[in-house]
Design a protein around this motif. Structure first.
Motif, PDB file in Angstrom:
ATOM      1  N   TRP A 189       0.849  -1.244  -0.121  1.00  0.00           N
ATOM      2  CA  TRP A 189       0.027  -0.023  -0.103  1.00  0.00           C
ATOM      3  C   TRP A 189       0.772   1.231   0.221  1.00  0.00           C
ATOM      4  N   ARG A 223     -18.232  -3.825  -0.996  1.00  0.00           N
ATOM      5  CA  ARG A 223     -17.325  -3.744   0.235  1.00  0.00           C
ATOM      6  C   ARG A 223     -16.801  -5.212   0.226  1.00  0.00           C
ATOM      7  N   ARG A 249      -7.276  -5.335   1.041  1.00  0.00           N
ATOM      8  CA  ARG A 249      -7.680  -5.172   2.431  1.00  0.00           C
ATOM      9  C   ARG A 249      -7.026  -3.788   3.026  1.00  0.00           C
ATOM     10  N   GLY A 298      -9.377  -1.136   2.575  1.00  0.00           N
ATOM     11  CA  GLY A 298     -10.611  -1.130   3.516  1.00  0.00           C
ATOM     12  C   GLY A 298     -11.529  -2.063   2.775  1.00  0.00           C
ATOM     13  N   ASP A 346     -13.265  -6.053   2.012  1.00  0.00           N
ATOM     14  CA  ASP A 346     -13.270  -7.334   2.716  1.00  0.00           C
ATOM     15  C   ASP A 346     -12.911  -8.267   1.347  1.00  0.00           C
ATOM     16  N   GLN A 375     -21.501   7.666   0.704  1.00  0.00           N
ATOM     17  CA  GLN A 375     -21.015   7.155   1.905  1.00  0.00           C
ATOM     18  C   GLN A 375     -21.612   7.922   3.053  1.00  0.00           C
TER      19      GLN A 375
END
Length: 243
Positions: free
Chosen positions: A84, A119, A140, A143, A145, A242
């Motif tokens: 990341w 998500r 992941r 954010g 799954d 969101q």
């Protein structure tokens, strides 16, 4: 006219880009520059070298001369393999070299999943299992799954570029999971632009593919939104708010 710039390693599925430009059916121009692929191998050291600052910077001048407004590194594995933080530094260096907004396909997947409200995702990768696992780790960190990961053990982009409709659909079906909101197919060497609506009809859910996501990410950088139903749910849905 909005001009989008892409740095694409080698030659595998680059014909997806003019096809996507045509399917956008708008005042969008797609400019693609090929970067030196080095060693064609889905192996961590080779992928890191493929996305080195020197290799990416070599293609930037041509894109600047073309007058593009944003540039995207069109190689998923050449981004996420750095992790990341490393992928962020790669994009920052690219933006500095280009003098314009920049991103990569890896980040495009994270942003695109958020755009469609997915998500929980399943991964259908052409890569060996170890490289596919690194993509799952990257998502992941962003954010998401990851509920399932399917690798295919393919070592080279050249081999992936030879895959046709049968192999593509077999990968997508094998990767799908009942708990997944969307299926992600991360290799930019995989031809997918002509099959997006059929893939989504087959699986009954959104499918995000590398070249599709790459072009969408460039549009996001230029604050353009284009409705193009033949390019799948990512290009037809209103953005998710969101809360």
């Amino acid at each position: 006219m909005t001009a989008l710039g892409f740095l694409y390693p080698g030659h595998s599925a680059e014909d997806d880009y003019p096809r996507i430009e045509q399917l956008l059916g708008s005042d969008i121009r797609v400019d693609l520059v090929h970067t030196d692929i080095g060693e064609d191998a889905h192996r961590e050291d080779a992928l890191r070298e493929m996305g080195s600052p020197e290799r990416l910077a070599a293609g930037v001048r041509e894109l600047r001369l073309a007058g593009v407004e944003a540039v995207v590194w069109a190689c998923t594995s050449g981004g996420f393999v750095r992790g990341w933080d490393g992928a962020h530094e790669q994009v920052r260096a690219l933006a500095r070299a280009a003098g314009m907004p920049a991103s990569s396909t890896s980040f495009g997947f994270v942003h695109a999943a958020g755009e469609i409200g997915a998500r929980r995702v399943a991964i259908g990768a052409t890569y060996p299992d170890g490289i596919a696992a690194l993509f799952a780790e990257f998502l992941r960190a962003g954010g998401l799954d990851v509920v399932a990961v399917r690798g295919s053990g393919i070592v080279t982009a050249a081999e992936v570029g030879t895959w046709g409709e049968a192999e593509l659909f077999a990968l997508a079906r094998a990767a799908d999971h009942a708990d997944a909101d969307a299926v992600l197919l991360p290799d930019t060497a995989l031809h997918t632009a002509s099959h997006l609506t059929a893939l989504e009809k087959e699986l009954g859910k959104p499918v995000l593919t590398a070249n599709q996501v790459t072009v969408w990410e460039a549009l996001r950088l230029t604050d353009r939104r284009v409705n193009a139903p033949t390019l799948g749910a990512l290009f037809t849905r209103e953005p998710v708010v969101q809360v």
